[in-house]
Design a protein around this motif. Structure first.
Motif, PDB file in Angstrom:
ATOM      1  N   VAL A   1      45.450  46.335  23.810  1.00 14.84           N
ATOM      2  CA  VAL A   1      44.500  47.220  23.141  1.00 14.84           C
ATOM      3  C   VAL A   1      43.643  47.944  24.174  1.00 14.84           C
ATOM      4  CG1 VAL A   1      42.533  47.274  21.554  1.00 14.84           C
ATOM      5  CG2 VAL A   1      44.477  45.798  21.066  1.00 14.84           C
ATOM      6  N   LEU A   2      43.265  47.234  25.216  1.00 11.20           N
ATOM      7  CA  LEU A   2      42.464  47.841  26.269  1.00 11.20           C
ATOM      8  C   LEU A   2      43.256  48.893  27.034  1.00 11.20           C
ATOM      9  CD1 LEU A   2      41.068  45.033  25.639  1.00 11.20           C
ATOM     10  CD2 LEU A   2      40.031  45.308  27.869  1.00 11.20           C
ATOM     11  N   TYR A   3      44.547  48.629  27.267  1.00 10.87           N
ATOM     12  CA  TYR A   3      45.387  49.621  27.938  1.00 10.87           C
ATOM     13  C   TYR A   3      45.415  50.917  27.124  1.00 10.87           C
ATOM     14  CZ  TYR A   3      47.388  45.403  30.179  1.00 10.87           C
ATOM     15  OH  TYR A   3      47.591  44.219  30.826  1.00 10.87           O
ATOM     16  N   GLN A   4      45.526  50.779  25.805  1.00  8.50           N
ATOM     17  CA  GLN A   4      45.598  51.951  24.935  1.00  8.50           C
ATOM     18  C   GLN A   4      44.332  52.795  25.021  1.00  8.50           C
ATOM     19  OE1 GLN A   4      46.317  50.280  21.081  1.00  8.50           O
ATOM     20  NE2 GLN A   4      48.445  49.751  21.546  1.00  8.50           N
ATOM     21  N   ILE A   5      43.177  52.159  24.881  1.00  5.80           N
ATOM     22  CA  ILE A   5      41.935  52.936  24.888  1.00  5.80           C
ATOM     23  C   ILE A   5      41.661  53.499  26.282  1.00  5.80           C
ATOM     24  CG2 ILE A   5      40.235  51.105  25.323  1.00  5.80           C
ATOM     25  CD1 ILE A   5      38.529  52.501  23.084  1.00  5.80           C
ATOM     26  N   ASN A   6      42.030  52.757  27.305  1.00  2.00           N
ATOM     27  CA  ASN A   6      41.830  53.242  28.667  1.00  2.00           C
ATOM     28  C   ASN A   6      42.692  54.475  28.935  1.00  2.00           C
ATOM     29  OD1 ASN A   6      40.513  52.793  31.273  1.00  2.00           O
ATOM     30  ND2 ASN A   6      42.579  52.444  32.022  1.00  2.00           N
ATOM     31  N   GLY A   7      43.867  54.518  28.334  1.00  3.35           N
ATOM     32  CA  GLY A   7      44.775  55.649  28.541  1.00  3.35           C
ATOM     33  C   GLY A   7      44.416  56.888  27.763  1.00  3.35           C
ATOM     34  N   THR A   8      43.527  56.767  26.786  1.00  6.61           N
ATOM     35  CA  THR A   8      43.183  57.932  25.969  1.00  6.61           C
ATOM     36  C   THR A   8      41.706  58.313  26.013  1.00  6.61           C
ATOM     37  OG1 THR A   8      42.905  56.539  24.007  1.00  6.61           O
ATOM     38  CG2 THR A   8      45.072  57.571  24.330  1.00  6.61           C
ATOM     39  N   ALA A   9      40.808  57.367  26.209  1.00  6.28           N
ATOM     40  CA  ALA A   9      39.369  57.646  26.109  1.00  6.28           C
ATOM     41  C   ALA A   9      38.944  58.816  26.992  1.00  6.28           C
ATOM     42  CB  ALA A   9      38.557  56.393  26.445  1.00  6.28           C
ATOM     43  N   ALA A  10      39.087  58.680  28.282  1.00  5.51           N
ATOM     44  CA  ALA A  10      38.676  59.760  29.187  1.00  5.51           C
ATOM     45  C   ALA A  10      39.701  60.876  29.278  1.00  5.51           C
ATOM     46  CB  ALA A  10      38.354  59.196  30.564  1.00  5.51           C
TER      47      ALA A  10
ATOM     48  N   ALA B   1      32.475  56.711  27.791  1.00  8.70           N
ATOM     49  CA  ALA B   1      32.473  55.256  27.614  1.00  8.70           C
ATOM     50  C   ALA B   1      33.526  54.880  26.590  1.00  8.70           C
ATOM     51  CB  ALA B   1      31.094  54.783  27.150  1.00  8.70           C
ATOM     52  N   ALA B   2      34.035  53.656  26.736  1.00 10.04           N
ATOM     53  CA  ALA B   2      35.019  53.117  25.791  1.00 10.04           C
ATOM     54  C   ALA B   2      34.539  51.736  25.351  1.00 10.04           C
ATOM     55  CB  ALA B   2      36.389  53.023  26.433  1.00 10.04           C
ATOM     56  N   ILE B   3      34.602  51.498  24.039  1.00  7.14           N
ATOM     57  CA  ILE B   3      34.131  50.231  23.472  1.00  7.14           C
ATOM     58  C   ILE B   3      35.181  49.718  22.495  1.00  7.14           C
ATOM     59  CG2 ILE B   3      32.339  49.118  22.088  1.00  7.14           C
ATOM     60  CD1 ILE B   3      30.464  51.443  22.930  1.00  7.14           C
ATOM     61  N   ILE B   4      35.455  48.428  22.559  1.00  2.00           N
ATOM     62  CA  ILE B   4      36.325  47.788  21.570  1.00  2.00           C
ATOM     63  C   ILE B   4      35.504  46.743  20.843  1.00  2.00           C
ATOM     64  CG2 ILE B   4      38.404  46.428  21.164  1.00  2.00           C
ATOM     65  CD1 ILE B   4      39.587  47.715  23.658  1.00  2.00           C
ATOM     66  N   VAL B   5      35.562  46.798  19.517  1.00  8.82           N
ATOM     67  CA  VAL B   5      34.813  45.884  18.664  1.00  8.82           C
ATOM     68  C   VAL B   5      35.805  45.036  17.869  1.00  8.82           C
ATOM     69  CG1 VAL B   5      33.110  45.728  16.804  1.00  8.82           C
ATOM     70  CG2 VAL B   5      33.025  47.652  18.401  1.00  8.82           C
ATOM     71  N   THR B   6      35.557  43.727  17.797  1.00 12.23           N
ATOM     72  CA  THR B   6      36.411  42.860  16.989  1.00 12.23           C
ATOM     73  C   THR B   6      35.563  41.825  16.252  1.00 12.23           C
ATOM     74  OG1 THR B   6      38.310  41.372  16.969  1.00 12.23           O
ATOM     75  CG2 THR B   6      36.863  41.239  18.887  1.00 12.23           C
ATOM     76  N   ASN B   7      36.090  41.383  15.135  1.00 12.36           N
ATOM     77  CA  ASN B   7      35.443  40.304  14.397  1.00 12.36           C
ATOM     78  C   ASN B   7      35.875  38.948  14.953  1.00 12.36           C
ATOM     79  OD1 ASN B   7      38.110  40.628  13.415  1.00 12.36           O
ATOM     80  ND2 ASN B   7      37.582  39.462  11.591  1.00 12.36           N
TER      81      ASN B   7
ATOM     82  N   LEU C   1      36.984  45.146  34.792  1.00 11.75           N
ATOM     83  CA  LEU C   1      37.507  45.892  35.935  1.00 11.75           C
ATOM     84  C   LEU C   1      37.542  47.392  35.672  1.00 11.75           C
ATOM     85  CD1 LEU C   1      38.846  45.697  38.764  1.00 11.75           C
ATOM     86  CD2 LEU C   1      41.027  45.489  37.572  1.00 11.75           C
ATOM     87  N   HIS C   2      37.804  47.792  34.424  1.00 12.07           N
ATOM     88  CA  HIS C   2      37.962  49.207  34.082  1.00 12.07           C
ATOM     89  C   HIS C   2      36.778  49.785  33.298  1.00 12.07           C
ATOM     90  CE1 HIS C   2      42.003  49.468  35.697  1.00 12.07           C
ATOM     91  NE2 HIS C   2      42.163  48.241  35.243  1.00 12.07           N
TER      92      HIS C   2
END
Length: 94
Positions: free
Chosen positions: A28-37, A44-50, A63-64
């Protein structure tokens, strides 16, 4: 989802619902890192989970520069009514 702060900085946010005992992994982090910027020009990129995050996801996110909000952070945020900037340790816009 995309959000804008008071200084019109784009913030990319991805929300992940997990079933009890499951954790959000690095994919999931790879996905947002590849599209956010690159795609959305997000500052900034944020991932929220329950739920929670795997150890690898936490390490890779740090690291990223990807901010992670897990179940405990959501509970604190709700109980203390902190601003998002305090929850994920972002600098508020000037």
């Amino acid at each position: 989802m995309l959000a804008m702060d008071a200084a019109d900085q784009v913030i990319a946010v991805q929300c992940k619902h997990t079933t009890r005992g499951r954790k959000v992994g690095s994919g999931v982090l790879y996905q947002i890192n590849g599209t956010a910027a690159p795609v959305y020009e997000a500052g900034a990129a944020i991932i929220v989970t329950n739920g929670s995050f795997t150890r690898d996801a936490v390490t890779w996110g740090a690291l990223h520069g990807i901010r992670l909000i897990d179940r405990e952070a959501l509970a604190r945020w709700s109980a203390e009514a902190d601003h998002l900037y305090q929850v994920v340790e972002l600098r508020p816009p000037l």
